[in-house]
Design a protein around this motif. Structure first.
Motif, PDB file in Angstrom:
ATOM      1  N   PRO A 201       8.370  19.801   4.705  1.00 12.20           N
ATOM      2  CA  PRO A 201       9.413  19.171   5.503  1.00 12.20           C
ATOM      3  C   PRO A 201       9.691  19.947   6.798  1.00 12.20           C
ATOM      4  CG  PRO A 201      10.391  20.357   3.661  1.00 12.20           C
ATOM      5  CD  PRO A 201       8.896  20.478   3.524  1.00 12.20           C
ATOM      6  N   VAL A 202       9.477  19.279   7.921  1.00  7.76           N
ATOM      7  CA  VAL A 202       9.676  19.928   9.220  1.00  7.76           C
ATOM      8  C   VAL A 202      10.265  18.911  10.194  1.00  7.76           C
ATOM      9  CG1 VAL A 202       7.271  19.493   9.908  1.00  7.76           C
ATOM     10  CG2 VAL A 202       8.584  21.251  11.075  1.00  7.76           C
ATOM     11  N   LYS A 203      11.217  19.353  10.967  1.00  5.43           N
ATOM     12  CA  LYS A 203      11.773  18.515  12.029  1.00  5.43           C
ATOM     13  C   LYS A 203      10.832  18.638  13.220  1.00  5.43           C
ATOM     14  CE  LYS A 203      16.479  19.002  10.415  1.00  5.43           C
ATOM     15  NZ  LYS A 203      17.839  19.460  10.714  1.00  5.43           N
ATOM     16  N   LEU A 204       9.979  17.635  13.366  1.00  2.00           N
ATOM     17  CA  LEU A 204       8.901  17.660  14.345  1.00  2.00           C
ATOM     18  C   LEU A 204       9.020  16.459  15.265  1.00  2.00           C
ATOM     19  CD1 LEU A 204       6.081  18.732  15.328  1.00  2.00           C
ATOM     20  CD2 LEU A 204       5.084  17.229  13.574  1.00  2.00           C
ATOM     21  N   ILE A 205       8.766  16.683  16.535  1.00  4.30           N
ATOM     22  CA  ILE A 205       8.665  15.600  17.500  1.00  4.30           C
ATOM     23  C   ILE A 205       7.447  15.873  18.364  1.00  4.30           C
ATOM     24  CG2 ILE A 205      10.269  16.709  19.109  1.00  4.30           C
ATOM     25  CD1 ILE A 205      11.214  13.818  19.832  1.00  4.30           C
ATOM     26  N   VAL A 206       6.641  14.857  18.570  1.00 10.16           N
ATOM     27  CA  VAL A 206       5.467  14.968  19.427  1.00 10.16           C
ATOM     28  C   VAL A 206       5.783  14.220  20.722  1.00 10.16           C
ATOM     29  CG1 VAL A 206       3.004  14.449  19.689  1.00 10.16           C
ATOM     30  CG2 VAL A 206       3.916  15.112  17.440  1.00 10.16           C
ATOM     31  N   VAL A 207       5.486  14.873  21.846  1.00 15.62           N
ATOM     32  CA  VAL A 207       5.759  14.314  23.164  1.00 15.62           C
ATOM     33  C   VAL A 207       4.452  14.304  23.957  1.00 15.62           C
ATOM     34  CG1 VAL A 207       7.058  14.622  25.304  1.00 15.62           C
ATOM     35  CG2 VAL A 207       8.114  15.258  23.114  1.00 15.62           C
ATOM     36  N   CYS A 208       4.201  13.188  24.646  1.00 12.90           N
ATOM     37  CA  CYS A 208       3.020  13.085  25.498  1.00 12.90           C
ATOM     38  C   CYS A 208       3.260  12.014  26.542  1.00 12.90           C
ATOM     39  CB  CYS A 208       1.788  12.738  24.660  1.00 12.90           C
ATOM     40  SG  CYS A 208       0.247  12.628  25.604  1.00 12.90           S
ATOM     41  N   ASP A 209       3.025  12.349  27.782  1.00 10.62           N
ATOM     42  CA  ASP A 209       3.038  11.365  28.864  1.00 10.62           C
ATOM     43  C   ASP A 209       4.373  10.623  28.958  1.00 10.62           C
ATOM     44  OD1 ASP A 209       1.884   9.999  31.003  1.00 10.62           O
ATOM     45  OD2 ASP A 209       0.812   8.566  29.736  1.00 10.62           O
ATOM     46  N   GLY A 210       5.487  11.332  28.719  1.00  4.66           N
ATOM     47  CA  GLY A 210       6.817  10.737  28.831  1.00  4.66           C
ATOM     48  C   GLY A 210       7.296   9.975  27.613  1.00  4.66           C
TER      49      GLY A 210
END
Length: 141
Positions: A92-101
């Motif tokens: 369990p991980v609080k993850l966010i992936v961001v790419c190109d806005g």
């Protein structure tokens, strides 16, 4: 939380591959964001394993961490990022992936549906920090 030599080694392997820890920011009394900038082609034979190790090591830094993986360049996100998430399955991980806005969490533009679903499966529930809109958001668990 436990942080030691294993985590240090994971982050060093990531650094050597070109995945950089660019920021550790205390957003408020209960949210810390650790940002990993990830090239489209990390300099390693196993980019998915190296990225997964860096995400887990960043999460273990302290409590209430949101790990933000910012993929350089234009969408779509390279396949090794989804493979890295597969390595984290059950962690369990609080993850966010961001790419190109765009990112894997609303509000705002969203990345590929399959990637968003994979990231959502990892979330432990509660709130996390959304670096694109600079505010807390609820996870879907």
């Amino acid at each position: 939380m436990s942080y030691g030599s294993v985590e240090t080694q994971a982050l060093e392997a990531a650094r050597l591959a070109g995945i950089r820890t660019v920021d550790v920011v205390h957003k408020d009394n209960s949210h810390i964001v650790i940002t990993l900038t990830c090239p489209r082609n990390p300099d390693t034979a196993e980019p998915a394993k190296v990225l997964a190790g860096a995400i887990e090591a960043s999460d273990r830094f302290t409590e209430n961490v949101t790990v933000s993986v910012e993929v350089e360049g234009q969408a779509p996100v390279p396949s090794f990022v989804q493979e890295a998430i597969d390595y984290l399955k059950g962690y369990p991980v609080k993850l966010i992936v961001v790419c190109d806005g765009a990112s894997t969490h609303a509000p705002g533009a969203l990345l590929d549906d399959a990637l968003c679903m994979k990231v959502n499966e990892l979330l432990p529930g509660g709130t996390m920090w959304h670096p694109v809109v600079d505010m807390t958001v609820w996870t879907n668990r």
